[in-house]
Write a protein that holds these residues in place. Structure first.
Motif, PDB file in Angstrom:
ATOM      1  N   TYR A 189       6.144  70.626-138.329  1.00  0.00           N
ATOM      2  CA  TYR A 189       7.258  70.602-137.455  1.00  0.00           C
ATOM      3  C   TYR A 189       7.500  69.353-136.664  1.00  0.00           C
ATOM      4  O   TYR A 189       8.105  69.268-135.727  1.00  0.00           O
ATOM      5  N   PHE A 190       7.081  68.230-137.519  1.00  0.00           N
ATOM      6  CA  PHE A 190       7.223  66.956-136.586  1.00  0.00           C
ATOM      7  C   PHE A 190       8.617  66.415-136.290  1.00  0.00           C
ATOM      8  O   PHE A 190       8.929  66.093-134.928  1.00  0.00           O
ATOM      9  N   PHE A 191       9.657  66.934-137.054  1.00  0.00           N
ATOM     10  CA  PHE A 191      10.962  66.424-136.929  1.00  0.00           C
ATOM     11  C   PHE A 191      11.651  67.074-135.570  1.00  0.00           C
ATOM     12  O   PHE A 191      12.532  66.613-135.080  1.00  0.00           O
ATOM     13  N   SER A 192      10.835  68.146-134.870  1.00  0.00           N
ATOM     14  CA  SER A 192      11.552  68.828-133.581  1.00  0.00           C
ATOM     15  C   SER A 192      11.161  67.741-132.520  1.00  0.00           C
ATOM     16  O   SER A 192      11.757  68.438-131.633  1.00  0.00           O
ATOM     17  N   LEU A 193      10.303  66.967-132.671  1.00  0.00           N
ATOM     18  CA  LEU A 193       9.977  66.157-131.470  1.00  0.00           C
ATOM     19  C   LEU A 193      10.764  64.899-131.453  1.00  0.00           C
ATOM     20  O   LEU A 193      10.613  64.063-130.489  1.00  0.00           O
ATOM     21  N   TYR A 194      11.929  64.868-132.153  1.00  0.00           N
ATOM     22  CA  TYR A 194      12.683  63.480-132.212  1.00  0.00           C
ATOM     23  C   TYR A 194      13.594  63.984-131.190  1.00  0.00           C
ATOM     24  O   TYR A 194      14.719  64.758-131.327  1.00  0.00           O
ATOM     25  N   ALA A 195      13.634  63.167-130.025  1.00  0.00           N
ATOM     26  CA  ALA A 195      14.595  63.529-128.869  1.00  0.00           C
ATOM     27  C   ALA A 195      15.886  62.876-129.088  1.00  0.00           C
ATOM     28  O   ALA A 195      16.247  61.927-128.095  1.00  0.00           O
ATOM     29  N   LEU A 196      16.746  63.240-129.971  1.00  0.00           N
ATOM     30  CA  LEU A 196      17.908  62.663-130.181  1.00  0.00           C
ATOM     31  C   LEU A 196      19.134  63.114-129.038  1.00  0.00           C
ATOM     32  O   LEU A 196      18.921  64.273-128.607  1.00  0.00           O
ATOM     33  N   SER A 197      20.019  62.318-128.699  1.00  0.00           N
ATOM     34  CA  SER A 197      20.973  62.578-128.011  1.00  0.00           C
ATOM     35  C   SER A 197      22.098  63.478-128.638  1.00  0.00           C
ATOM     36  O   SER A 197      22.141  63.560-130.061  1.00  0.00           O
ATOM     37  N   ASP A 198      22.873  64.346-127.965  1.00  0.00           N
ATOM     38  CA  ASP A 198      23.816  65.127-128.509  1.00  0.00           C
ATOM     39  C   ASP A 198      24.572  64.441-129.806  1.00  0.00           C
ATOM     40  O   ASP A 198      24.910  64.879-130.836  1.00  0.00           O
ATOM     41  N   ASN A 199      24.968  63.088-129.425  1.00  0.00           N
ATOM     42  CA  ASN A 199      25.869  62.469-130.256  1.00  0.00           C
ATOM     43  C   ASN A 199      25.318  62.086-131.460  1.00  0.00           C
ATOM     44  O   ASN A 199      25.936  61.787-132.631  1.00  0.00           O
ATOM     45  N   ALA A 200      23.951  61.988-131.572  1.00  0.00           N
ATOM     46  CA  ALA A 200      23.275  61.595-132.651  1.00  0.00           C
ATOM     47  C   ALA A 200      23.133  62.728-133.871  1.00  0.00           C
ATOM     48  O   ALA A 200      22.707  62.383-134.891  1.00  0.00           O
TER      49      ALA A 200
END
Length: 400
Positions: A189-200
């Protein structure tokens, strides 16, 4: 690589081991999509598919094919007590260790199986993962001389040698990357740790019935939630598809064109906020090791994607590298790699996303350039920079 984004407005011995290859490129019995490995489609190893009269070896082979390397190693080592120099058993121990990213220990056992062409090939992989490209090339060339030119292993050696040439080219222009943060996590589940902003936009796990891969199938949904780009396995091959939101649901998934999808595996798509710049992971011909990160751009003039560019080191490596994501709002980027990490883990790096690529100075020594390529050395942020990795309990979005 960001310059690209802007300018465009990546007998017995043979039976025993051609076999070696449970994967075409740093892959394991389950397609290492990912993982390690991952490169074009793997094949079932003749070594472990040949029926064995020895019950211990037969059980160990079954565990190996299931990806249970830890338990398989125990049984193989049990047989080595009676026959410590048995080529097949040493090879299988080495293969299990290799696919678990324990390459130093794997090297020890593979050295006792060097009459097997597959073991020679795997030694080349070990040297490649240590960035010793000259030694790696020597082993691939030796392995190719041990088999027929019509064999799978011969073709695999040719592909690896091309990857070595690409790696040498990339090593000449290593980017100057400012690393903001890093964390080692379970790759599931590594991708769940990408802290992207809403616009991304949104990263999510794409559900799939396939059991051929040890890494997740990921998807990306735009900020407006009107388009999905995701990976899916069909006929034993991983490709990238797109869906658009309709009034009454979602359109049927459309496979992206051949510029993106190849006979290798493609996964981990991310669409930049401009809606036309696509990052993805691929094991295509020319990969320098398992999954490499590529970037392409949709051209409205040609109504199609431009030829993808393999991005530079240190983002790519002789290991698996994937899921590049750029958050323009925050001015940061993320990518994951399994380089120098054992087991089923990956390291997520967060870096400062520059408006254009900055490379190491030309007078940088080869030794220092190599350290930056390996991420043994990197540039650090200013003191006021805060960590940007999400908390481990982040919500994991799944597709409907």
């Amino acid at each position: 690589f960001l310059i690209f984004v802007r300018i465009l407005s990546k007998k017995t011995h043979i039976s025993l081991l051609i076999s070696l290859l449970s994967v075409l490129a740093y892959g394991s019995p389950k397609k290492a999509q990912s993982d390690e490995k991952a490169v074009a489609a793997p094949v079932v190893s003749e070594t472990v598919s040949t029926p064995q009269t020895d019950k211990t070896i037969s059980k160990a082979d079954s565990l190996y094919k299931a990806g249970n390397y830890k338990e398989a190693i125990k049984l193989y080592k049990e047989k080595l007590y009676d026959d410590p120099h048995n080529p097949r058993t040493n090879y299988m121990v080495g293969a299990c260790l290799f696919y678990a990213n324990e390459i130093n220990e794997a090297d020890y056992y593979l050295s006792d199986a060097q009459e097997l062409p597959g073991a020679v090939f795997m030694k080349g992989d070990i040297y490649a993962k240590q960035y010793e490209f000259g030694q790696a090339a020597a082993y691939y060339e030796r392995a190719s001389r041990m088999v027929s030119q019509k064999s799978f292993l011969y073709d695999a050696c040719a592909r690896r040698l091309q990857g070595i040439e690409n790696a040498r080219k990339l090593l000449k222009s290593v980017e100057r990357v400012v690393i903001l943060d890093s964390v080692t996590v379970d790759k599931k589940y590594f991708f769940s740790l990408y802290a992207l902003s809403d616009n991304a936009g949104i990263l999510y796990e794409h559900k799939s019935n396939s059991t051929d891969y040890s890494a997740p199938f990921t998807g990306y949904m735009t900020q407006r939630e009107d388009r999905k780009i995701y990976s899916e396995s069909t006929d034993g091959q991983c490709d990238i598809y797109v869906q658009d939101k309709l009034i009454d649901g979602w359109s049927k998934g459309r496979k992206l064109p051949d510029e993106i999808n190849t006979p290798g595996d493609e996964n981990f798509p991310f669409l930049q906020e401009d809606g036309i710049t696509l990052y993805f992971g691929s094991t295509r011909h020319g990969s320098i090791g398992g999954y490499d990160i590529f970037v392409s751009r949709y051209s409205s003039d040609n109504s199609g994607y431009m030829s993808p560019l393999q991005i530079s080191m240190p983002f790519n490596s002789p290991w698996n590298d994937y899921l590049m994501a750029i958050d323009e709002n925050k001015g940061i980027g993320f990518w994951a790699t399994d380089r120098f990490i054992s087991g089923d883990s990956v390291k997520i790096y967060t870096f400062k996303a520059e408006s254009q690529s900055i490379y190491l100075p030309e007078n940088t020594s080869d030794a220092e350039r190599l350290q930056y390529a390996k991420l043994r050395k990197f540039f650090i942020p200013q003191p006021d920079t805060v960590p940007v990795i999400a908390e481990p309990d982040s919500v994991i979005r799944r597709n409907d």
